[in-house]
Design an enzyme around this catalytic site. Structure first.
Site, PDB file in Angstrom:
ATOM      1  N   ARG A  57       0.835  -1.168  -0.122  1.00 24.24           N
ATOM      2  CA  ARG A  57      -0.117   0.105   0.034  1.00 24.24           C
ATOM      3  C   ARG A  57       0.859   1.302  -0.006  1.00 24.24           C
ATOM      4  NH1 ARG A  57      -5.181  -1.519   2.237  1.00 24.24           N
ATOM      5  NH2 ARG A  57      -5.005  -3.655   2.619  1.00 24.24           N
ATOM      6  N   THR A  58       1.803   1.167   1.022  1.00 24.31           N
ATOM      7  CA  THR A  58       2.586   2.558   0.990  1.00 24.31           C
ATOM      8  C   THR A  58       3.500   2.669  -0.516  1.00 24.31           C
ATOM      9  OG1 THR A  58       2.923   2.047   3.466  1.00 24.31           O
ATOM     10  CG2 THR A  58       4.515   3.509   2.348  1.00 24.31           C
ATOM     11  N   LYS A  86      23.785  -9.652  -2.647  1.00 28.60           N
ATOM     12  CA  LYS A  86      25.258 -10.162  -2.309  1.00 28.60           C
ATOM     13  C   LYS A  86      25.969  -9.504  -1.710  1.00 28.60           C
ATOM     14  CE  LYS A  86      24.851 -10.463  -7.695  1.00 28.60           C
ATOM     15  NZ  LYS A  86      24.533  -9.211  -8.672  1.00 28.60           N
ATOM     16  N   ARG A 107      12.287   2.085   2.321  1.00 30.10           N
ATOM     17  CA  ARG A 107      11.826   1.443   3.328  1.00 30.10           C
ATOM     18  C   ARG A 107      12.681   0.108   3.502  1.00 30.10           C
ATOM     19  NH1 ARG A 107       6.264   0.813   5.508  1.00 30.10           N
ATOM     20  NH2 ARG A 107       6.174  -1.167   6.854  1.00 30.10           N
ATOM     21  N   HIS A 135       7.833   6.407  10.619  1.00 26.95           N
ATOM     22  CA  HIS A 135       7.093   6.347   9.376  1.00 26.95           C
ATOM     23  C   HIS A 135       6.274   7.768   9.200  1.00 26.95           C
ATOM     24  CE1 HIS A 135       4.953   4.761   6.077  1.00 26.95           C
ATOM     25  NE2 HIS A 135       4.135   3.682   6.609  1.00 26.95           N
TER      26      HIS A 135
END
Ligand SMILES: [Zn+2]
Lengths: 308, 157
Positions: A57-58, A86, A107, A135
């Site tokens: 959603r974000t 890696k 994020r 957030h």
């Protein structure tokens, strides 16, 4: 007040004037967010969207915001397939991606990741959640929802659910303290708001009260903000069911509320809100979700310098 | 039973060096750790642990032939905020200062949050803002904002 090249890491770095300016800008952009008008405000600009953990959603909300303003989106593909798997450091990834973009939405599962990224990036970093950390764009959209659907000044709000682990409710409380809100905290004893946050609010002269009864809290508030209660927090499933049921918002419960009460929830919900509430005038959680778009449009346009 | 008075100096005076006095009791070994003592080039070092003083017990460290730099003193302040630094030149105290608590420290303490980005293999050093809090010190991580206020000496890098 200029937001150009500002990193958006934590609510703590925003004053009330800055927040008001962001919310005013979002309100101006709302017709574009809902497709009533078109914009080329960010034409030629590229937003890099780097999600090291999933939050569909974000991510979609940021991508929509960028596209509605005529900009382009560059997405980090699956983390497994990229050089991160890696062993490349976040610092290196950021130093590469800043060369491709005008802003980076990040994020990450580690706390403090956005702060670290901002130390290596010459383009603005927007924190879209770092572990159990901040957030801020969620808090901006919560504030925008409250302003659009109710009022920020003289607000009486009840926050219900998991107040212990939900750092977004902590940031929201901090922001509401800038507006002199009266806050009622509703939670089972296992999930109470941390004492240092309550102390913080009281030192800002905010009226705070705690209760475990949602019925008691609901009668005189303007906004009821419900948060998700995670089953994992309870070792005993029976205990979880008891708590979840005692905090469930139903049409019967809402009969005790003011007619203008708005119910908010940072979706997805589990069973905090009875689906029968959806059709009532109290429900505003789906609009809350939409408001993420104009708010993120405002933030993108401001940090990329397309708006003052 | 009455205790016999204890002579003030238990270790012979030093000619040149530093006496770190009023170290929080129990922190002397952490002070040595900060100063990277012992190492092959350190001179004679004397340690007194749990020495009685007017303000209760304290630790004292005497280092011969070495004067501490500002950064070392800043680090000591985190674990012994009441410490005093006495510079000794030719058996005389030529300077006496209280430790100064810095506003920020970096590369000194490890964040206690295992999920903090500063504890991964990123090219950064840990960084904390320092808040004196009465007799205690609170460190707040500049990355994850977790605070450390107990047993800071156990988290030294
Ligand atoms: Zn940390």
């Amino acid at each position: 007040m200029t937001f150009k090249d500002l990193h958006i890491i934590s609510m703590k770095s925003f004053s009330r004037d800055m927040i008001d300016h962001i919310l005013d800008t979002a309100e101006k952009l709302e017709p574009i967010a809902s497709s009533k008008s078109k914009s080329d405000l960010l034409k030629g600009k590229v937003l890099a969207v780097m999600f090291f953990e999933p939050s569909t959603r974000t991510r979609m909300s940021f991508e929509t915001a960028m596209m509605r303003l005529g900009g382009d989106v560059l997405s980090l593909g699956s983390v497994d397939a990229s050089s991160i798997a890696k062993g490349e450091t976040l610092a290196d990834t950021i130093r590469v991606v800043e060369g491709y973009s005008n802003a980076i939405v990040l994020r990450h599962n580690k706390e403090g990741a956005a702060q670290l990224a901002s130390e290596f990036s010459s383009v603005p970093i927007i924190n879209a959640g770092d572990g159990a950390g901040h957030h801020p764009t969620q808090t901006f959209l919560d504030l925008y929802t409250i302003r659009r659907e109710s009022h920020l000044d003289g607000l009486k709000i009840a926050l219900a659910g998991d107040l212990k682990y939900g750092r977004t409710v902590h940031s929201l409380c901090y922001a509401l303290s800038l507006y002199g809100a009266e806050i009622t905290l509703v939670s089972p004893k296992e999930l109470r708001m941390p004492a240092e946050i309550i102390d913080d609010l009281k030192s800002h002269n905010i009226k705070v009260r705690e209760t475990d009864s949602i019925e008691e809290a609901i009668s005189d508030v303007d906004v009821l903000y419900a948060t998700r209660i995670q089953k994992e927090r309870f070792p005993d499933p029976a205990e979880y069911r008891k708590v979840a049921n005692s905090l469930q918002i139903t049409p019967e419960l809402l009969e005790k509320a003011k007619p203008e009460l708005k119910v908010m929830h940072p979706l997805p919900r589990t069973n905090e809100i009875d689906p029968r509430v959806d059709g009532t005038g109290h429900a505003c959680y789906f609009r809350q979700s939409f408001y993420g778009v104009p708010v993120r449009m405002a933030l993108l346009a401001l940090v990329m310098g397309a708006l003052e | 039973m009455e205790e016999t008075p204890i002579p003030e100096i238990r270790v012979h005076p030093i000619r040149n060096g530093t006496v770190i006095d009023h170290i929080t009791a129990g922190q002397a070994l952490n002070v040595l750790n900060i100063l990277n003592i012992p190492n092959p080039s350190s001179g004679v070092v004397s340690i007194i642990i749990n020495a009685p003083s007017v303000h209760g017990i304290k630790d004292v460290v005497k280092i011969e032939g070495r004067e501490l730099n500002v950064e070392e003193v800043d680090r000591i302040s985190l674990i012994a905020p009441k410490a005093t630094i006495n510079i000794i030149r030719n058996f005389e105290v030529s300077g006496k200062t209280h430790v100064h608590i810095p506003e920020k420290v970096s590369g000194v303490v490890k964040c206690i949050n295992p999920n903090c980005i500063s504890n991964s293999n990123e090219p950064v050093t840990s960084r904390f803002t320092v808040k004196p809090d009465g007799r205690k010190i609170t460190l707040r991580c500049s990355y994850c904002e977790r605070t450390i206020s107990e047993d800071i000496g156990n988290h030294l890098l």
